[in-house]
Motif scaffolding. Structure first.
Motif, mmCIF file in Angstrom:
data_model
loop_
_atom_site.group_PDB
_atom_site.id
_atom_site.type_symbol
_atom_site.label_atom_id
_atom_site.label_comp_id
_atom_site.label_asym_id
_atom_site.label_seq_id
_atom_site.Cartn_x
_atom_site.Cartn_y
_atom_site.Cartn_z
ATOM 1 N N SER A 178 4.362 4.379 13.614
ATOM 2 C CA SER A 178 4.608 5.594 12.846
ATOM 3 C C SER A 178 3.436 5.899 11.916
ATOM 4 O O SER A 178 2.826 4.974 11.368
ATOM 5 C CB SER A 178 5.887 5.429 12.011
ATOM 6 N N PRO A 179 3.136 7.199 11.684
ATOM 7 C CA PRO A 179 2.092 7.552 10.717
ATOM 8 C C PRO A 179 2.591 7.470 9.275
ATOM 9 O O PRO A 179 1.816 7.714 8.342
ATOM 10 C CB PRO A 179 1.751 8.996 11.089
ATOM 11 N N ASP A 180 3.850 7.139 9.083
ATOM 12 C CA ASP A 180 4.471 7.218 7.761
ATOM 13 C C ASP A 180 4.381 5.923 6.961
ATOM 14 O O ASP A 180 5.217 5.661 6.093
ATOM 15 C CB ASP A 180 5.936 7.644 7.905
ATOM 16 N N TYR A 181 3.383 5.111 7.258
ATOM 17 C CA TYR A 181 3.160 3.872 6.516
ATOM 18 C C TYR A 181 1.708 3.812 6.049
ATOM 19 O O TYR A 181 0.848 4.525 6.577
ATOM 20 C CB TYR A 181 3.464 2.646 7.383
ATOM 21 N N PRO A 189 -10.342 -4.476 5.552
ATOM 22 C CA PRO A 189 -8.915 -4.520 5.213
ATOM 23 C C PRO A 189 -8.563 -4.051 3.805
ATOM 24 O O PRO A 189 -7.421 -3.651 3.560
ATOM 25 C CB PRO A 189 -8.567 -6.007 5.402
ATOM 26 N N LYS A 190 -9.525 -4.091 2.888
ATOM 27 C CA LYS A 190 -9.228 -3.640 1.527
ATOM 28 C C LYS A 190 -9.149 -2.117 1.422
ATOM 29 O O LYS A 190 -8.644 -1.594 0.422
ATOM 30 C CB LYS A 190 -10.279 -4.181 0.553
ATOM 31 N N LEU A 191 -9.662 -1.410 2.424
ATOM 32 C CA LEU A 191 -9.578 0.049 2.435
ATOM 33 C C LEU A 191 -8.251 0.463 3.057
ATOM 34 O O LEU A 191 -7.989 0.168 4.228
ATOM 35 C CB LEU A 191 -10.737 0.660 3.229
ATOM 36 N N LYS A 192 -7.417 1.146 2.287
ATOM 37 C CA LYS A 192 -6.112 1.569 2.770
ATOM 38 C C LYS A 192 -6.217 2.928 3.459
ATOM 39 O O LYS A 192 -6.947 3.814 3.008
ATOM 40 C CB LYS A 192 -5.115 1.642 1.618
ATOM 41 N N LEU A 193 -5.465 3.081 4.542
ATOM 42 C CA LEU A 193 -5.482 4.318 5.328
ATOM 43 C C LEU A 193 -4.150 5.047 5.189
ATOM 44 O O LEU A 193 -3.089 4.474 5.431
ATOM 45 C CB LEU A 193 -5.741 4.003 6.798
ATOM 46 N N LEU A 194 -4.226 6.303 4.794
ATOM 47 C CA LEU A 194 -3.063 7.178 4.732
ATOM 48 C C LEU A 194 -3.169 8.142 5.901
ATOM 49 O O LEU A 194 -4.137 8.895 6.005
ATOM 50 C CB LEU A 194 -3.030 7.940 3.409
ATOM 51 N N LEU A 195 -2.173 8.112 6.784
ATOM 52 C CA LEU A 195 -2.249 8.879 8.022
ATOM 53 C C LEU A 195 -1.463 10.187 7.910
ATOM 54 O O LEU A 195 -0.365 10.223 7.358
ATOM 55 C CB LEU A 195 -1.703 8.050 9.188
ATOM 56 N N LYS A 196 -2.050 11.230 8.445
ATOM 57 C CA LYS A 196 -1.396 12.535 8.462
ATOM 58 C C LYS A 196 -0.250 12.538 9.465
ATOM 59 O O LYS A 196 -0.397 12.093 10.597
ATOM 60 C CB LYS A 196 -2.428 13.604 8.843
ATOM 61 N N ASN A 197 0.894 13.053 9.037
ATOM 62 C CA ASN A 197 2.027 13.260 9.935
ATOM 63 C C ASN A 197 1.871 14.649 10.554
ATOM 64 O O ASN A 197 2.166 15.661 9.912
ATOM 65 C CB ASN A 197 3.341 13.145 9.160
ATOM 66 N N ASP A 198 1.381 14.691 11.788
ATOM 67 C CA ASP A 198 1.051 15.971 12.424
ATOM 68 C C ASP A 198 2.248 16.904 12.529
ATOM 69 O O ASP A 198 2.144 18.108 12.284
ATOM 70 C CB ASP A 198 0.462 15.735 13.817
ATOM 71 N N LYS A 199 3.408 16.372 12.907
ATOM 72 C CA LYS A 199 4.578 17.225 13.106
ATOM 73 C C LYS A 199 5.037 17.847 11.797
ATOM 74 O O LYS A 199 5.274 19.055 11.725
ATOM 75 C CB LYS A 199 5.723 16.437 13.736
ATOM 76 N N LEU A 200 5.138 17.034 10.755
ATOM 77 C CA LEU A 200 5.563 17.567 9.466
ATOM 78 C C LEU A 200 4.532 18.552 8.921
ATOM 79 O O LEU A 200 4.892 19.598 8.366
ATOM 80 C CB LEU A 200 5.784 16.428 8.474
ATOM 81 N N SER A 201 3.245 18.244 9.102
ATOM 82 C CA SER A 201 2.193 19.148 8.631
ATOM 83 C C SER A 201 2.273 20.497 9.335
ATOM 84 O O SER A 201 2.129 21.548 8.707
ATOM 85 C CB SER A 201 0.816 18.520 8.863
#
Length: 219
Positions: A178-181, A189-201
């Motif tokens: 899921s993109p929701d995590y 590994p210290k760089l955190k990734l926030l993923l776009k939720n394409d459907k909600l966007s």
């Protein structure tokens, strides 16, 4: 605790005027000032200003519970400073609430991260300086042009001092995930990734105000 993280993005390029063969050697000014002023003024009054006023009102009415992030290219900020300073004033009011985060990006919305690491760093540094000059913030999260990301650039992003990066939640990459995590970059590994939720966007961008949409109103 779960949250929907909103970020809104603005970019406007500097448009070039028609440059004819006979202008070579005679005219060394290449920009279409008329188009630049007309477009940024029209779009700002039709979209940017009403949106910023709405965000400010939501922050005030929710007593700061509503928060969001803004990603605005340096070229867009320059044009707004020159032609629509009232929008810059609104952005400053949003910054003063302490509930709006300004993201880092390349100054001119470029693809330098894919071709020239040194140029990439310079553009991002230039953009950071502009954000600090106008809004007094040092960006902590990076958003690359069109959300371009690969593990090769993750160490560069982290080395520039950013804690996180926003990128696409591409289905062909995520597979069943899921993109929701919040994820971590494989190469850093210290760089955190926030993923776009394409459907909600897409629901918010294209269908939110459409009463004929089967899922209207979006909740």
């Amino acid at each position: 605790m779960k949250a929907v993280c909103f970020y809104f993005q603005i970019h406007q390029p500097f448009r070039l005027k028609r440059y004819r063969f006979f202008d070579i050697g005679n005219d060394h000014y290449y920009y279409d000032d008329y188009s630049n002023e007309e477009i940024i003024t029209r779009v700002a009054h039709k979209s940017y200003i009403p949106a910023a006023e709405t965000l400010l009102r939501m922050i005030q009415e929710s007593k700061g519970a509503f928060r969001c992030a803004l990603s605005i290219s340096g070229t867009a900020l320059e044009q707004c400073e020159q032609y629509v300073p009232e929008f810059i004033d609104l952005l400053k009011k949003l910054a003063e609430t302490g509930k709006v985060e300004f993201l880092a990006e390349t100054y001119a919305h470029s693809l330098s991260s894919l071709t020239d690491p040194e140029e990439f760093r310079e553009q991002v540094k230039f953009h950071d300086a502009k954000i600090y000059e106008l809004f007094g913030q040092r960006p902590k999260v990076f958003r690359n042009t069109e959300l371009v990301y690969c593990d090769d650039i993750a160490p560069m992003i982290y080395d520039m001092g950013y804690k996180g990066c926003i990128t696409e939640g591409a289905k062909h990459i995520l597979g069943w995930k899921s993109p929701d995590y919040v994820y971590a970059a494989a190469a850093c590994p210290k760089l955190k990734l926030l993923l776009k939720n394409d459907k909600l966007s897409d629901d918010i961008s294209f269908r939110f105000s459409n009463p004929s949409w089967e899922a209207y109103p979006l909740t």
